[in-house]
Design a protein around this motif. Sequence first.
Motif, mmCIF file in Angstrom:
data_model
loop_
_atom_site.group_PDB
_atom_site.id
_atom_site.type_symbol
_atom_site.label_atom_id
_atom_site.label_comp_id
_atom_site.label_asym_id
_atom_site.label_seq_id
_atom_site.Cartn_x
_atom_site.Cartn_y
_atom_site.Cartn_z
ATOM 1 N N GLU A 192 0.820 -1.212 0.000
ATOM 2 C CA GLU A 192 0.000 0.000 0.000
ATOM 3 C C GLU A 192 0.850 1.258 0.000
ATOM 4 O OE1 GLU A 192 -3.297 0.098 -0.455
ATOM 5 O OE2 GLU A 192 -3.018 -2.054 -0.776
ATOM 6 N N GLU A 193 1.970 1.223 0.699
ATOM 7 C CA GLU A 193 2.859 2.387 0.709
ATOM 8 C C GLU A 193 3.476 2.615 -0.670
ATOM 9 O OE1 GLU A 193 5.040 5.586 2.696
ATOM 10 O OE2 GLU A 193 3.077 4.612 2.774
ATOM 11 N N ALA A 194 3.866 1.536 -1.344
ATOM 12 C CA ALA A 194 4.402 1.682 -2.708
ATOM 13 C C ALA A 194 3.362 2.287 -3.641
ATOM 14 C CB ALA A 194 4.875 0.323 -3.228
ATOM 15 N N LYS A 195 2.115 1.862 -3.502
ATOM 16 C CA LYS A 195 1.042 2.454 -4.304
ATOM 17 C C LYS A 195 0.904 3.939 -3.999
ATOM 18 C CE LYS A 195 -1.964 -1.648 -4.584
ATOM 19 N NZ LYS A 195 -3.293 -2.180 -4.165
ATOM 20 N N ARG A 196 0.906 4.277 -2.710
ATOM 21 C CA ARG A 196 0.732 5.678 -2.309
ATOM 22 C C ARG A 196 1.826 6.561 -2.890
ATOM 23 N NH1 ARG A 196 2.273 9.422 1.369
ATOM 24 N NH2 ARG A 196 3.954 8.087 2.171
ATOM 25 N N LEU A 197 3.019 6.016 -3.001
ATOM 26 C CA LEU A 197 4.162 6.772 -3.516
ATOM 27 C C LEU A 197 4.279 6.698 -5.035
ATOM 28 C CD1 LEU A 197 6.718 5.638 -0.792
ATOM 29 C CD2 LEU A 197 5.694 7.915 -1.018
ATOM 30 N N ASN A 198 3.296 6.065 -5.687
ATOM 31 C CA ASN A 198 3.268 5.920 -7.152
ATOM 32 C C ASN A 198 4.452 5.121 -7.683
ATOM 33 O OD1 ASN A 198 0.841 7.413 -7.561
ATOM 34 N ND2 ASN A 198 1.994 9.300 -7.256
ATOM 35 N N PHE A 199 4.903 4.148 -6.903
ATOM 36 C CA PHE A 199 5.920 3.219 -7.376
ATOM 37 C C PHE A 199 5.253 2.070 -8.108
ATOM 38 C CE2 PHE A 199 8.911 4.623 -3.808
ATOM 39 C CZ PHE A 199 9.738 5.308 -4.682
ATOM 40 N N SER A 200 6.028 1.426 -8.961
ATOM 41 C CA SER A 200 5.504 0.296 -9.733
ATOM 42 C C SER A 200 5.658 -1.039 -9.014
ATOM 43 C CB SER A 200 6.219 0.209 -11.088
ATOM 44 O OG SER A 200 6.004 1.373 -11.858
ATOM 45 N N PHE A 201 6.725 -1.175 -8.198
ATOM 46 C CA PHE A 201 7.075 -2.495 -7.696
ATOM 47 C C PHE A 201 7.383 -2.494 -6.199
ATOM 48 C CE2 PHE A 201 8.662 -2.268 -12.116
ATOM 49 C CZ PHE A 201 7.884 -3.262 -12.688
ATOM 50 N N LEU A 202 7.168 -3.665 -5.614
ATOM 51 C CA LEU A 202 7.744 -3.995 -4.320
ATOM 52 C C LEU A 202 8.675 -5.182 -4.566
ATOM 53 C CD1 LEU A 202 7.992 -3.747 -1.233
ATOM 54 C CD2 LEU A 202 6.064 -5.347 -1.049
ATOM 55 N N TYR A 203 9.967 -4.965 -4.361
ATOM 56 C CA TYR A 203 10.950 -6.036 -4.533
ATOM 57 C C TYR A 203 10.946 -6.900 -3.277
ATOM 58 C CZ TYR A 203 12.800 -3.622 -8.639
ATOM 59 O OH TYR A 203 12.939 -3.045 -9.883
ATOM 60 N N LEU A 204 10.762 -8.213 -3.466
ATOM 61 C CA LEU A 204 10.589 -9.127 -2.346
ATOM 62 C C LEU A 204 11.779 -10.068 -2.144
ATOM 63 C CD1 LEU A 204 6.828 -10.085 -2.805
ATOM 64 C CD2 LEU A 204 7.829 -8.664 -0.997
ATOM 65 N N GLY A 205 12.868 -9.820 -2.835
ATOM 66 C CA GLY A 205 14.035 -10.665 -2.630
ATOM 67 C C GLY A 205 13.969 -11.928 -3.448
ATOM 68 N N TYR A 206 14.524 -13.007 -2.899
ATOM 69 C CA TYR A 206 14.647 -14.242 -3.652
ATOM 70 C C TYR A 206 13.552 -15.228 -3.279
ATOM 71 C CZ TYR A 206 19.016 -12.274 -5.101
ATOM 72 O OH TYR A 206 19.944 -11.418 -5.621
ATOM 73 N N TRP A 207 12.941 -15.787 -4.312
ATOM 74 C CA TRP A 207 11.943 -16.845 -4.160
ATOM 75 C C TRP A 207 12.626 -18.172 -4.409
ATOM 76 C CZ3 TRP A 207 9.906 -19.734 -8.527
ATOM 77 C CH2 TRP A 207 8.907 -20.644 -8.173
ATOM 78 N N VAL A 208 12.421 -19.111 -3.482
ATOM 79 C CA VAL A 208 12.972 -20.454 -3.612
ATOM 80 C C VAL A 208 11.810 -21.430 -3.441
ATOM 81 C CG1 VAL A 208 14.710 -22.102 -2.802
ATOM 82 C CG2 VAL A 208 15.134 -19.636 -2.598
ATOM 83 N N LYS A 209 11.410 -22.052 -4.503
ATOM 84 C CA LYS A 209 10.198 -22.863 -4.526
ATOM 85 C C LYS A 209 10.174 -23.930 -3.443
ATOM 86 C CE LYS A 209 7.493 -25.875 -7.580
ATOM 87 N NZ LYS A 209 7.432 -26.494 -8.932
ATOM 88 N N ASP A 210 11.284 -24.620 -3.241
ATOM 89 C CA ASP A 210 11.319 -25.755 -2.321
ATOM 90 C C ASP A 210 11.828 -25.404 -0.933
ATOM 91 O OD1 ASP A 210 10.311 -27.547 -4.223
ATOM 92 O OD2 ASP A 210 12.306 -27.825 -5.102
ATOM 93 N N CYS A 211 11.865 -24.120 -0.621
ATOM 94 C CA CYS A 211 12.264 -23.668 0.722
ATOM 95 C C CYS A 211 11.075 -22.964 1.354
ATOM 96 C CB CYS A 211 13.464 -22.728 0.634
ATOM 97 S SG CYS A 211 13.952 -22.008 2.222
ATOM 98 N N ARG A 212 10.568 -23.523 2.447
ATOM 99 C CA ARG A 212 9.326 -23.011 3.035
ATOM 100 C C ARG A 212 9.432 -21.538 3.431
ATOM 101 N NH1 ARG A 212 7.464 -22.350 8.035
ATOM 102 N NH2 ARG A 212 9.337 -23.296 8.933
ATOM 103 N N LYS A 213 10.569 -21.139 3.989
ATOM 104 C CA LYS A 213 10.685 -19.761 4.460
ATOM 105 C C LYS A 213 10.840 -18.763 3.314
ATOM 106 C CE LYS A 213 15.677 -19.855 5.402
ATOM 107 N NZ LYS A 213 16.712 -19.699 6.466
ATOM 108 N N MET A 214 11.017 -19.254 2.069
ATOM 109 C CA MET A 214 11.142 -18.359 0.927
ATOM 110 C C MET A 214 10.017 -18.540 -0.088
ATOM 111 S SD MET A 214 13.934 -16.738 1.663
ATOM 112 C CE MET A 214 14.724 -16.062 0.220
ATOM 113 N N SER A 215 9.316 -19.662 -0.024
ATOM 114 C CA SER A 215 8.304 -19.960 -1.046
ATOM 115 C C SER A 215 7.025 -19.151 -0.868
ATOM 116 C CB SER A 215 7.967 -21.457 -1.028
ATOM 117 O OG SER A 215 7.417 -21.829 0.230
#
Length: 236
Positions: A192-215
């Motif tokens: 919501e803050e990114a939207k308020r600031l008229n940004f396009s993206f929220l970068y969420l780091g690395y996604w690892v499909k088979d790692c629960r804490k990253m998936s």
Amino acid sequence: MNSRNQVNTYSSYPHTCSYLPNRLAITSFIDPNFPKTASLYDKLAQQGFRRSGDILYRPKCKECQECISVRLLVEKFTPRRSQRRIWKKNQDLTVSMVAPVFQLEHFNLYCRYVAARHQNDEKDEATPQEYLQFLTSDWSRTVFYEFRLQKQLLSIAVVDYVENGLSAVYTFFDPDYPARSLGVYAVLWQIEEAKRLNFSFLYLGYWVKDCRKMSYKTDYQPLEYYIEERWQQLNN
């Protein structure tokens, strides 16, 4: 990478993977001696790099491509029913932006969070210097967002401002409030803050499909994935 000056990248020695068992990882990182700037970070964030302290890095494993940089298109995000419940549940919290400097209240919360959530990491308790070295740098546009219940600090979201969005660096929270799902709420608030600031993206780091804490990152859609040196959407 080429800009006005040549920026050298280096690769680490193989080391134990933090996300997947029985694997070795290699990390590519920008020359630690190269003078970094916010504008350099802007460019590298769009090439899948992340910041940890003063280090700009991305995975470069020869036989594994599981760590994929992801970013959320915030204007197209529609929360799920469970996310709407979490949002509603936390509307009694207030959020304030503060400078990324050492505060004992923040540090104590960080230590409690790490002790509760990373019990098997076999890490010594962080010192104040190590804590700041992990979360902050001299050249990034970093802020700490405090989430409070009245005067009680419940969570801190460490966020970098980049050219076209916000980058979620790290979030830590009070482990005594599991029903609030404070980690999820921090992501929803940053959207919501990114939207308020008229940004396009929220970068969420690395996604690892088979790692629960990253998936979990695929719970936020639509995502773009940095694959084959470009951002693209995939069907999940």
